[in-house]
Design a protein around this motif. Structure first.
Motif, PDB file in Angstrom:
ATOM      1  N   LEU A  59      30.263  -8.205 -40.143  1.00  0.00           N
ATOM      2  CA  LEU A  59      31.026  -7.040 -39.695  1.00  0.00           C
ATOM      3  C   LEU A  59      31.819  -7.365 -38.432  1.00  0.00           C
ATOM      4  N   ALA A  60      31.182  -8.045 -37.495  1.00  0.00           N
ATOM      5  CA  ALA A  60      31.843  -8.379 -36.236  1.00  0.00           C
ATOM      6  C   ALA A  60      32.914  -9.448 -36.411  1.00  0.00           C
ATOM      7  N   GLY A  61      32.860 -10.170 -37.512  1.00  0.00           N
ATOM      8  CA  GLY A  61      33.834 -11.221 -37.761  1.00  0.00           C
ATOM      9  C   GLY A  61      35.192 -10.712 -38.206  1.00  0.00           C
ATOM     10  N   SER A  62      35.299  -9.433 -38.448  1.00  0.00           N
ATOM     11  CA  SER A  62      36.564  -8.832 -38.873  1.00  0.00           C
ATOM     12  C   SER A  62      36.837  -7.603 -38.020  1.00  0.00           C
ATOM     13  N   ASP A  63      37.878  -7.679 -37.205  1.00  0.00           N
ATOM     14  CA  ASP A  63      38.206  -6.533 -36.355  1.00  0.00           C
ATOM     15  C   ASP A  63      38.424  -5.272 -37.173  1.00  0.00           C
ATOM     16  N   SER A  64      39.106  -5.398 -38.305  1.00  0.00           N
ATOM     17  CA  SER A  64      39.387  -4.196 -39.098  1.00  0.00           C
ATOM     18  C   SER A  64      38.105  -3.589 -39.660  1.00  0.00           C
ATOM     19  N   LEU A  65      37.191  -4.420 -40.163  1.00  0.00           N
ATOM     20  CA  LEU A  65      35.909  -3.908 -40.667  1.00  0.00           C
ATOM     21  C   LEU A  65      35.099  -3.272 -39.542  1.00  0.00           C
ATOM     22  N   LEU A  66      35.034  -3.966 -38.421  1.00  0.00           N
ATOM     23  CA  LEU A  66      34.262  -3.485 -37.285  1.00  0.00           C
ATOM     24  C   LEU A  66      34.784  -2.137 -36.802  1.00  0.00           C
ATOM     25  N   LEU A  67      36.082  -2.024 -36.647  1.00  0.00           N
ATOM     26  CA  LEU A  67      36.664  -0.778 -36.156  1.00  0.00           C
ATOM     27  C   LEU A  67      36.508   0.355 -37.165  1.00  0.00           C
ATOM     28  N   GLU A  68      36.624   0.041 -38.454  1.00  0.00           N
ATOM     29  CA  GLU A  68      36.435   1.074 -39.467  1.00  0.00           C
ATOM     30  C   GLU A  68      34.989   1.575 -39.467  1.00  0.00           C
ATOM     31  N   PHE A  69      34.034   0.640 -39.421  1.00  0.00           N
ATOM     32  CA  PHE A  69      32.618   1.005 -39.395  1.00  0.00           C
ATOM     33  C   PHE A  69      32.294   1.834 -38.148  1.00  0.00           C
ATOM     34  N   ALA A  70      32.698   1.342 -36.998  1.00  0.00           N
ATOM     35  CA  ALA A  70      32.420   2.056 -35.753  1.00  0.00           C
ATOM     36  C   ALA A  70      33.099   3.424 -35.743  1.00  0.00           C
ATOM     37  N   GLY A  71      34.314   3.496 -36.249  1.00  0.00           N
ATOM     38  CA  GLY A  71      35.024   4.766 -36.310  1.00  0.00           C
ATOM     39  C   GLY A  71      34.332   5.767 -37.210  1.00  0.00           C
ATOM     40  N   ASN A  72      33.817   5.304 -38.343  1.00  0.00           N
ATOM     41  CA  ASN A  72      33.106   6.194 -39.273  1.00  0.00           C
ATOM     42  C   ASN A  72      31.869   6.818 -38.630  1.00  0.00           C
ATOM     43  N   LEU A  73      31.237   6.078 -37.721  1.00  0.00           N
ATOM     44  CA  LEU A  73      30.017   6.564 -37.077  1.00  0.00           C
ATOM     45  C   LEU A  73      30.273   7.087 -35.663  1.00  0.00           C
ATOM     46  N   SER A  74      31.526   7.073 -35.245  1.00  0.00           N
ATOM     47  CA  SER A  74      31.893   7.483 -33.879  1.00  0.00           C
ATOM     48  C   SER A  74      31.103   6.692 -32.834  1.00  0.00           C
ATOM     49  N   LEU A  75      31.068   5.383 -33.036  1.00  0.00           N
ATOM     50  CA  LEU A  75      30.353   4.478 -32.127  1.00  0.00           C
ATOM     51  C   LEU A  75      31.333   3.593 -31.385  1.00  0.00           C
ATOM     52  N   ASN A  76      30.924   3.141 -30.219  1.00  0.00           N
ATOM     53  CA  ASN A  76      31.649   2.094 -29.520  1.00  0.00           C
ATOM     54  C   ASN A  76      31.391   0.803 -30.306  1.00  0.00           C
ATOM     55  N   PRO A  77      32.433   0.073 -30.697  1.00  0.00           N
ATOM     56  CA  PRO A  77      32.218  -1.160 -31.481  1.00  0.00           C
ATOM     57  C   PRO A  77      31.309  -2.176 -30.794  1.00  0.00           C
ATOM     58  N   GLU A  78      31.200  -2.125 -29.474  1.00  0.00           N
ATOM     59  CA  GLU A  78      30.346  -3.078 -28.753  1.00  0.00           C
ATOM     60  C   GLU A  78      28.875  -2.930 -29.131  1.00  0.00           C
ATOM     61  N   ILE A  79      28.487  -1.764 -29.640  1.00  0.00           N
ATOM     62  CA  ILE A  79      27.094  -1.545 -30.020  1.00  0.00           C
ATOM     63  C   ILE A  79      26.677  -2.491 -31.144  1.00  0.00           C
ATOM     64  N   VAL A  80      27.631  -2.905 -31.969  1.00  0.00           N
ATOM     65  CA  VAL A  80      27.318  -3.841 -33.054  1.00  0.00           C
ATOM     66  C   VAL A  80      26.879  -5.181 -32.463  1.00  0.00           C
ATOM     67  N   ALA A  81      27.592  -5.661 -31.451  1.00  0.00           N
ATOM     68  CA  ALA A  81      27.212  -6.924 -30.804  1.00  0.00           C
ATOM     69  C   ALA A  81      25.869  -6.781 -30.090  1.00  0.00           C
ATOM     70  N   GLN A  82      25.637  -5.640 -29.469  1.00  0.00           N
ATOM     71  CA  GLN A  82      24.355  -5.414 -28.793  1.00  0.00           C
ATOM     72  C   GLN A  82      23.208  -5.392 -29.808  1.00  0.00           C
ATOM     73  N   ALA A  83      23.430  -4.736 -30.936  1.00  0.00           N
ATOM     74  CA  ALA A  83      22.404  -4.683 -31.974  1.00  0.00           C
ATOM     75  C   ALA A  83      22.144  -6.065 -32.545  1.00  0.00           C
ATOM     76  N   ARG A  84      23.193  -6.830 -32.740  1.00  0.00           N
ATOM     77  CA  ARG A  84      23.044  -8.189 -33.252  1.00  0.00           C
ATOM     78  C   ARG A  84      22.212  -9.028 -32.290  1.00  0.00           C
ATOM     79  N   GLY A  85      22.514  -8.912 -31.001  1.00  0.00           N
ATOM     80  CA  GLY A  85      21.757  -9.647 -29.986  1.00  0.00           C
ATOM     81  C   GLY A  85      20.288  -9.257 -29.965  1.00  0.00           C
TER      82      GLY A  85
END
Length: 96
Positions: A59-85
């Motif tokens: 998900l993080a490897g594609s800006d468009s996927l990441l932004l679409e996913f985060a937008g659907n959940l109203s999340l800051n996209p950085e949370i994906v990197a934090q969750a991955r870590g």
């Protein structure tokens, strides 16, 4: 600053990301091709901790996927990197 996600929150986010990918064949097929998995063994693979990291990496490897996913959940996209870590744990050179 928001607190980092717990392991449980990170796992939940990764499973939601998997659902997001699985909801659209155009999103799922590249992920399956990258991992070498097929629809038949996807559910079993989802039980493995490393698999959830791979979902978030994809998900993080594609800006468009990441932004679409985060937008659907109203999340800051950085949370994906934090969750991955959180799921991946500390890098090997930082482990005790």
């Amino acid at each position: 600053m928001a607190r980092p996600p717990s392991v449980e929150d990170a796992e939940h986010l990764a499973l939601r990301a998997l659902g997001f990918l699985a909801a659209d064949p155009a999103r799922l097929e590249p992920f399956l091709a990258q991992t070498g998995l097929g629809p038949s063994n996807l559910r079993a693979a989802a039980q493995e901790p490393g698999f959830l990291v791979a979902v978030l990496d994809h998900l993080a490897g594609s800006d468009s996927l990441l932004l679409e996913f985060a937008g659907n959940l109203s999340l800051n996209p950085e949370i994906v990197a934090q969750a991955r870590g959180r799921l991946a744990g500390p890098p090997m050179d930082e482990a005790p």
